[in-house]
Motif scaffolding. Sequence first.
Motif, PDB file in Angstrom:
ATOM      1  N   ASN A 229      47.587  28.122  59.115  1.00 42.19           N
ATOM      2  CA  ASN A 229      47.102  28.543  57.802  1.00 42.19           C
ATOM      3  C   ASN A 229      46.218  29.778  57.901  1.00 42.19           C
ATOM      4  O   ASN A 229      46.304  30.684  57.074  1.00 42.19           O
TER       5      ASN A 229
ATOM      6  N   ASP B 185      46.880  33.506  56.292  1.00 40.62           N
ATOM      7  CA  ASP B 185      45.848  34.222  55.537  1.00 40.62           C
ATOM      8  C   ASP B 185      45.591  35.611  56.114  1.00 40.62           C
ATOM      9  O   ASP B 185      45.423  36.585  55.374  1.00 40.62           O
TER      10      ASP B 185
ATOM     11  N   LYS C 232      48.451  37.944  55.214  1.00 41.31           N
ATOM     12  CA  LYS C 232      48.325  38.324  53.801  1.00 41.31           C
ATOM     13  C   LYS C 232      47.216  39.361  53.614  1.00 41.31           C
ATOM     14  O   LYS C 232      47.398  40.364  52.930  1.00 41.31           O
TER      15      LYS C 232
END
Length: 72
Positions: A5, A9, A12
């Motif tokens: 995760n 992130d 992104k």
Amino acid sequence: MDAINVLLDLVKASGAEIEERRRRALYAIADYCTMSKDLTKYFEEEGDYSSDELVDVVLWCVGAVVVMARIV
């Protein structure tokens, strides 16, 4: 695996464009690890992606984040 995760992130935030097949692979392992921590079972029985595919995706993401990083 919170690491997946966090990696999503970081990709992104870096602005890197991740291919859909890579994104699907990362989300698949992240979703699986939300309910179970047994990666061996994922690779042997349940997973849609092989360990080689996931290693490739993780290495691509790390490389994308490093390349897009700005030295402050």
